[in-house]
Design a protein around this motif. Structure first.
Motif, short mmCIF file in Angstrom:
data_model
loop_
_atom_site.label_atom_id
_atom_site.label_comp_id
_atom_site.label_asym_id
_atom_site.label_seq_id
_atom_site.Cartn_x
_atom_site.Cartn_y
_atom_site.Cartn_z
N ILE A 221 0.85 -1.20 0.00
CA ILE A 221 0.00 0.00 0.00
C ILE A 221 0.88 1.25 0.00
N PRO A 222 0.95 1.97 -1.12
CA PRO A 222 1.87 3.11 -1.21
C PRO A 222 1.70 4.12 -0.09
N LEU A 223 0.48 4.45 0.30
CA LEU A 223 0.34 5.45 1.36
C LEU A 223 0.84 4.94 2.71
N GLY A 224 0.90 3.64 2.85
CA GLY A 224 1.59 3.04 3.99
C GLY A 224 0.89 3.15 5.32
N ARG A 225 -0.36 3.63 5.32
CA ARG A 225 -1.07 3.68 6.60
C ARG A 225 -2.06 2.52 6.65
N PRO A 226 -2.35 2.03 7.86
CA PRO A 226 -3.31 0.93 7.93
C PRO A 226 -4.67 1.40 7.43
N GLN A 227 -5.29 0.64 6.56
CA GLN A 227 -6.58 1.05 6.02
C GLN A 227 -7.68 0.63 6.97
N MET A 228 -8.56 1.54 7.27
CA MET A 228 -9.59 1.29 8.26
C MET A 228 -10.97 1.29 7.61
N PRO A 229 -11.93 0.58 8.20
CA PRO A 229 -13.30 0.63 7.69
C PRO A 229 -13.81 2.07 7.57
N GLU A 230 -13.34 2.95 8.46
CA GLU A 230 -13.80 4.35 8.44
C GLU A 230 -13.38 5.06 7.15
N ASP A 231 -12.26 4.64 6.53
CA ASP A 231 -11.84 5.25 5.26
C ASP A 231 -12.91 5.02 4.18
N VAL A 232 -13.45 3.81 4.18
CA VAL A 232 -14.49 3.47 3.21
C VAL A 232 -15.79 4.20 3.57
N ALA A 233 -16.06 4.26 4.87
CA ALA A 233 -17.31 4.89 5.34
C ALA A 233 -17.36 6.37 4.95
N GLU A 234 -16.24 7.05 5.02
CA GLU A 234 -16.26 8.49 4.68
C GLU A 234 -16.58 8.69 3.20
N MET A 235 -16.09 7.80 2.35
CA MET A 235 -16.45 7.89 0.92
C MET A 235 -17.95 7.65 0.73
N ALA A 236 -18.49 6.68 1.49
CA ALA A 236 -19.93 6.39 1.37
C ALA A 236 -20.76 7.62 1.76
N VAL A 237 -20.38 8.27 2.86
CA VAL A 237 -21.12 9.45 3.31
C VAL A 237 -21.02 10.56 2.25
N PHE A 238 -19.83 10.73 1.69
CA PHE A 238 -19.66 11.75 0.65
C PHE A 238 -20.59 11.47 -0.54
N LEU A 239 -20.62 10.22 -1.00
CA LEU A 239 -21.44 9.89 -2.17
C LEU A 239 -22.94 10.07 -1.90
N CYS A 240 -23.33 9.94 -0.63
CA CYS A 240 -24.75 10.09 -0.28
C CYS A 240 -25.14 11.55 -0.07
N GLY A 241 -24.17 12.43 0.08
CA GLY A 241 -24.46 13.83 0.38
C GLY A 241 -24.50 14.69 -0.88
N ASP A 242 -24.56 16.00 -0.69
CA ASP A 242 -24.64 16.94 -1.81
C ASP A 242 -23.45 16.79 -2.76
N GLY A 243 -22.28 16.52 -2.19
CA GLY A 243 -21.06 16.38 -3.01
C GLY A 243 -21.15 15.25 -4.03
N GLY A 244 -22.05 14.29 -3.77
CA GLY A 244 -22.17 13.15 -4.68
C GLY A 244 -23.25 13.31 -5.74
N ARG A 245 -23.84 14.51 -5.83
CA ARG A 245 -25.04 14.66 -6.68
C ARG A 245 -24.77 14.42 -8.17
N ASN A 246 -23.53 14.68 -8.62
CA ASN A 246 -23.25 14.52 -10.05
C ASN A 246 -22.34 13.31 -10.32
#
Ligand SMILES: NC(=O)c1ccc[n+]([C@@H]2O[C@H](COP(=O)([O-])OP(=O)(O)OC[C@H]3O[C@@H](n4cnc5c(N)ncnc54)[C@H](O)[C@@H]3O)[C@@H](O)[C@H]2O)c1
Length: 261
Positions: A221-246
């Motif tokens: 993993i190039p970024l080298g940080r442990p990947q957490m379920p919360e990383d995926v969750a934040e993308m889900a919230v973004f896609l469900c909000g105004d930012g995801g409208r298009n």
């Protein structure tokens, strides 16, 4: 997303009781949504419901096997009876069985296809008429980086996750005129209970310990940080909000650069 970005929205999360589904449920609730926690493991969804309610959201837990069409219909009815609508659907329930291709049995094939592909199909089919009648909706299907390229010993899992992206793209195209956005999120390797059995099995196949295999994965993993379920969750919230409208029909990697397409 902090605050009330999704206030009053009604969400279904399948496979909500553990790992990525649990983090998505908490993040959606943190953004103000009310959540139906669906899981085949009733106990895990039930204990999560206390945490979700503590965030001030309304919440129900529903014991559901997403690969069973009758169970899905019952879960939709129960959710709509309580919430009146479904604005957000996260098809997250999934299973991963690894094996050498020639040793992969039909039971393993059926299990992964039943939960990962048929499950997403059945739940989309049950929820889309409702979203169409509302004239809006956000669907997120959890695929994987293995839904864009094959990996050794992951042939059927990978095939199932490619299918999830095809399903997502086609639903996005067909239901865009109804105001529905459908996207896939493709996580990289995230530390969750899903890995318990695959790491043991891979250990036997390639003669390494589960810890050694995990360290190898993390080293890719190039970024080298442990990947957490919360990383995926934040993308889900973004896609469900105004930012995801298009944004629709996309398959978005959340993988620390592990895969670049
Ligand atoms: N963890 C990873 O590294 C990773 C990477 C890429 C994609 N994914 C995908 O993310 C999703 C969540 O994975 P996770 O790592 O959180 O797994 P997990 O095993 O920690 O949690 C999966 C949840 O789904 C539930 N579930 C399983 N079968 C079900 C069924 N038939 N009906 C309803 N619920 C069912 C389980 O009870 C569990 O609560 C899966 O689709 C998985 O394929 C995970």
């Amino acid at each position: 997303m902090d605050g009330e970005g999704l206030s009053g929205r009604k969400a279904v999360v399948s496979g909500a009781g553990n790992g990525i589904g649990r983090a998505i449920s908490l993040a959606l609730a943190g953004a103000g949504a009310d959540i139906a926690l669906w899981d085949i493991d009733a106990g895990s969804a039930e204990s999560l419901s206390e945490e979700v309610c503590a965030l001030g959201s309304e919440c129900i837990s529903v014991e559901t096997d997403v690969s069973d069409s009758y169970a899905v219909e019952r879960a939709v009815s129960e959710t709509v009876r309580r919430f009146g609508s479904i604005d957000i659907l996260v098809n997250n329930a999934g299973v991963c069985i690894v094996n050498r291709f020639l040793d992969t049995g039909i039971d393993e094939f059926n299990k992964m296809m039943d939960v990962n592909v048929k499950g997403a199909y059945l739940v989309c089919k049950a929820v889309l008429p409702l979203m169409c009648s509302q004239g809006s909706g956000r669907i997120i299907n959890i695929s994987s980086v293995a839904g864009k390229r094959g990996y050794e010993y992951y042939a059927i899992y990978s095939a199932s996750k490619f299918a999830v992206i095809g399903l997502t793209q086609s639903i996005a195209a067909e239901f865009a005129p109804c105001g529905i956005n459908a996207n896939a999120i493709c996580p990289g390797t995230v530390h969750t209970p899903l890995w318990r059995e695959p790491l043991e099995k891979l250990g036997k196949i390639i003669g390494k310990s589960p810890d050694e295999i995990w360290e190898g994965y993390m080293g890719d993993i190039p970024l080298g940080r442990p990947q957490m379920p919360e990383d995926v969750a934040e993308m889900a919230v973004f896609l469900c909000g105004d930012g995801g409208r298009n944004i629709t029909g996309q398959a978005i990697n959340v993988c620390g650069g592990q895969q670049v397409y």
